[in-house]
Design an enzyme around this catalytic site. Structure first.
Site, PDB file in Angstrom:
ATOM      1  N   GLU A   1       0.715   2.117  11.346  1.00 53.12           N
ATOM      2  CA  GLU A   1       0.492   0.871  10.611  1.00 53.12           C
ATOM      3  C   GLU A   1       1.674  -0.040  10.880  1.00 53.12           C
ATOM      4  OE1 GLU A   1      -0.530  -0.956   6.196  1.00 53.12           O
ATOM      5  OE2 GLU A   1      -0.078   1.183   6.374  1.00 53.12           O
TER       6      GLU A   1
ATOM      7  N   CYS B   1      -3.138  -0.746   4.577  1.00 52.49           N
ATOM      8  CA  CYS B   1      -3.455  -1.989   3.888  1.00 52.49           C
ATOM      9  C   CYS B   1      -3.562  -3.169   4.842  1.00 52.49           C
ATOM     10  CB  CYS B   1      -2.403  -2.252   2.820  1.00 52.49           C
ATOM     11  SG  CYS B   1      -2.418  -1.053   1.473  1.00 52.49           S
TER      12      CYS B   1
ATOM     13  N   ASN C   1     -10.383   1.443   3.842  1.00 50.65           N
ATOM     14  CA  ASN C   1      -9.083   2.085   3.632  1.00 50.65           C
ATOM     15  C   ASN C   1      -8.638   1.912   2.191  1.00 50.65           C
ATOM     16  OD1 ASN C   1      -6.253   3.075   4.468  1.00 50.65           O
ATOM     17  ND2 ASN C   1      -5.860   1.115   3.481  1.00 50.65           N
ATOM     18  N   GLU C   2      -8.627   2.995   1.441  1.00 52.25           N
ATOM     19  CA  GLU C   2      -8.030   3.020   0.102  1.00 52.25           C
ATOM     20  C   GLU C   2      -8.635   2.007  -0.872  1.00 52.25           C
ATOM     21  OE1 GLU C   2      -3.814   2.675  -0.086  1.00 52.25           O
ATOM     22  OE2 GLU C   2      -3.460   4.663   0.728  1.00 52.25           O
TER      23      GLU C   2
END
Length: 666
Positions: free
Chosen positions: A43, A254, A387-388
């Site tokens: 990331e 994120c 994602n999340e």
């Protein structure tokens, strides 16, 4: 006669080599497990891309930095206006008639008068100076490729000087070159600069030497010596290669869905491919700039170079519930796109599969891949969606919509979903994520958790996961919350537990991967770095041992620790020691791993009779004091290797705070 003997010797060596690599049959007693357990998660956090893995040495070379990314930033960030030799002129930010709409900002240099060499070393002209990321690090005799888009706006053709200079009261010239720019259209100009000596904090100068005005954009300085010539910093990429990862998840995290900034800041893969001047830069979730010099093409190329499976993660029309890189901001509203617009997000996924795997002769997206220099397919196997995100009804609706359409069009692609933030039983998102996964028959679900080392020392959560579930686990983000040896050993002990449950957990990746010195958003990280070198943590070496020891079969009854009850092959839950024996039938290699995360020495009895070991084994030892830590000032922890005689049955003394791996070639 000698030639014939030599030929026979070579033939025998080839035959022996071929035999040693021939797939073997696993002895009885083993459990089939995933051989892709250890991967990496990249990331762009803590300047992992620009100023990190991407080898580009110029910061803000496209002049696209802006206050939305960070207060006080603008097109001139990382640049300094210079006019040596008492020259006269100015610079101006422009956006009219750019090279490409995706990169609208550029600089215009106005020269009113060229000075008369009153400055040190005969410097004159009007222009700009870039300091890179905390200085530009160059090596004597190495070659650096400079390029920039230039346009002559007013006046005759101009001589433009490009130079690498060592900072100081009296700047020292390291390398320079000049070229004439006469065209009134944007053109890319290229030269090679070769410094005469090392410099850790050089600057790049661009000086216009005639009166008039000149436009400048997309300034770049790249070392020629990048990893396999593909534009990535060699030492950082080698550190990844040494982990022997089996897959790479990217680009986030994120970063995937904009981190709560809004859909305008969502990462869209199509704007990160093609010529770099046509890629669309983006605000980074963690509060800085993404140039997209490291885009989807480079990610896929890296996976191929390191023999990793690519695992791209795409957004699914739902925003992150955290804002501005915030973790755990679960009360913020979760934005969603209307269902009437979801086909656009589905099409992004379908087009990505075509771009990665399609035939350039029949697919426009595959043709773009071929035009970028990769006519062969990348053989995409996995695709992550989401994602999340909070597993709300709105998320479930949009995820199912994408999942059903992508799997219908491409049943060969394995979809990875998400269990939301904080993947533990009792968490509503975790429970809802698993409910959704079982409802639709999701192949793999991505769990995330960051915990104190005490959790990893004690938890054996996967022992209780149902064995009849269709959905497997990808532990996509995890780490103990410090970077001391005890934290690394706790993670190692937990990975032994994961290997024992390698029929349920099929992939893992520590997170975050990289952090730049002085620009760190999150701690701990696996690899820290500055302009000169990477700094490998204790956790890095644990990950490396597991990456080196992948296999298809797990044996739990070959090791017994002194003091354990008879017939007990695994320690009790709160024990600070553990073991794993893994066989790779493809490479015919056997790995015995033992971890002691406690303050007392342990003795283990090992029985490898079923494997018919012989010859010698490689023994790797990672040990130290519990609070030892690798950092920028000291690197006390590193693996030590020795060769030992192979034995079928033997005892092994395990020192306090140590990890030992034995490797056998069968």
């Amino acid at each position: 006669m000698n030639t014939r003997i030599a030929f026979c010797t070579v033939l025998l060596a080839v035959s022996v080599s071929a035999f040693s690599q021939k797939t073997m049959r696993a002895p009885k007693g083993g459990k089939a497990i995933s051989d892709e357990l250890i991967g990496i998660f990249f990331e762009d956090i803590s300047h992992a891309a620009d100023g990190g893995l991407c080898a580009e040495l110029v910061q803000n070379g496209s002049f696209e930095y802006n206050p939305t990314e960070r207060d006080g930033w603008g097109p001139g960030t990382a640049w300094r206006f210079i006019r040596p030799g008492h020259s006269l002129g100015r610079v101006e930010t422009r956006m009219d008639a750019p090279i490409h709409p995706n990169n609208p900002t550029y600089m215009r240099i106005y020269v009113e008068r060229v000075g008369h060499y009153y400055d040190f070393d005969g410097w004159t002209g009007v222009g700009l100076e870039n300091g890179g990321f905390d200085g530009i690090s160059v090596k004597a005799g190495a070659s650096y490729d400079f390029s920039a888009f230039l346009r002559n706006v007013e006046g005759d053709a101009k001589e433009v000087r490009f130079a690498l200079v060592q900072r100081g009261r009296k700047p020292k010239l390291l390398a320079d070159a000049t070229m004439s720019v006469g065209s009134a259209e944007w053109n890319q100009y290229k030269i090679t600069l070769t410094p005469t000596e090392d410099a850790a904090s050089a600057v790049l100068r661009i000086l216009v030497l005639q009166t008039g005005s000149l436009d400048v954009d997309m300034v770049s300085l790249m070392p020629q010596d990048t990893y396999k010539g593909h534009g990535l910093r060699k030492d950082l990429t080698q550190a990844l290669a040494d982990l022997q990862p089996k897959f790479m998840r990217f680009p986030g995290g994120c970063v995937v869905h904009g981190g709560g900034d809004g859909f305008w800041n969502t990462y869209r893969w199509k704007t990160t491919i093609g010529p770099k001047e046509q890629r669309r830069p983006l605000k980074n979730t963690w509060g800085y700039h993404q140039s997209m010099g490291l885009g989807y093409f480079e990610y896929f190329q890296l996976c191929e170079d390191l023999n990793m499976q690519p695992l791209p993660i795409l957004p699914c029309g739902v925003s992150c519930q955290g804002a501005n890189g915030g973790w755990g901001m679960k009360n913020q509203a979760q934005d969603v796109v209307p269902m009437s617009e979801m086909d656009e997000w589905v099409q992004d996924a379908l087009d990505l599969i075509e771009w990665a795997n399609g035939d350039p002769a029949t697919s426009k997206w595959a043709k773009l891949r071929a035009e970028a220099g990769h006519p062969k397919p990348f053989n995409l196997k996995y695709l992550g969606i989401g994602n999340e995100e909070r597993i709300s009804p709105e998320f479930a609706e949009r995820f199912k919509y994408m999942y059903e359409r992508v799997t219908k069009a491409h049943p060969e692609i394995i979809i990875v979903g998400t269990a939301g933030p904080g993947s533990h039983k009792g968490n509503p998102d975790f429970d809802n994520g698993w409910k959704l996964a079982e409802e639709i028959g999701l192949p793999i679900i991505d769990e995330h958790y960051y915990e104190p080392n005490s959790y990893f020392l004690k938890s054996r959560q996967y022992d209780s996961y149902p064995r009849d579930r269709k959905t497997k686990v990808y532990l996509g983000e995890y780490a103990a919350k410090d970077k001391k040896l005890i934290d690394a050993l706790a993670e190692g002990l937990y990975l032994l537990h994961v290997e024992r449950n390698g029929d349920v957990v099929v992939m893992t990746s520590y997170a975050p991967l990289f952090a730049r010195k002085g620009a760190t958003n999150w701690n701990p990280d696996l690899i820290y770095f500055d302009n000169e070198r990477p700094y490998l943590t204790c956790s890095y070496y644990v990950q490396q041992l597991f990456g080196q020891s992948a296999g298809q079969y797990y044996y739990g009854d070959c090791v017994r620790f002194a003091g354990d009850a008879a017939g007990v092959s695994q320690p009790v839950e709160d024990s600070r020691y553990g073991q794993s024996v893994v066989l790779n039938v493809k490479t015919r290699r056997l790995f015995v791993k033992l971890c002691n995360a406690g303050a007392d020495a342990k003795k283990a009895t090992i029985d490898l009779s079923r494997f018919k070991v012989k010859g010698v084994a490689t023994k790797t030892i990672l040990s130290g004091a519990a609070d030892d830590e690798n950092n920028f000032d000291a690197q006390p922890i590193a693996p030590k290797k020795e060769t030992v005689k192979a034995a079928k049955k033997f005892t092994l003394d395990l020192a306090p705070y140590s990890f030992v791996m034995l490797e056998y070639q069968l």
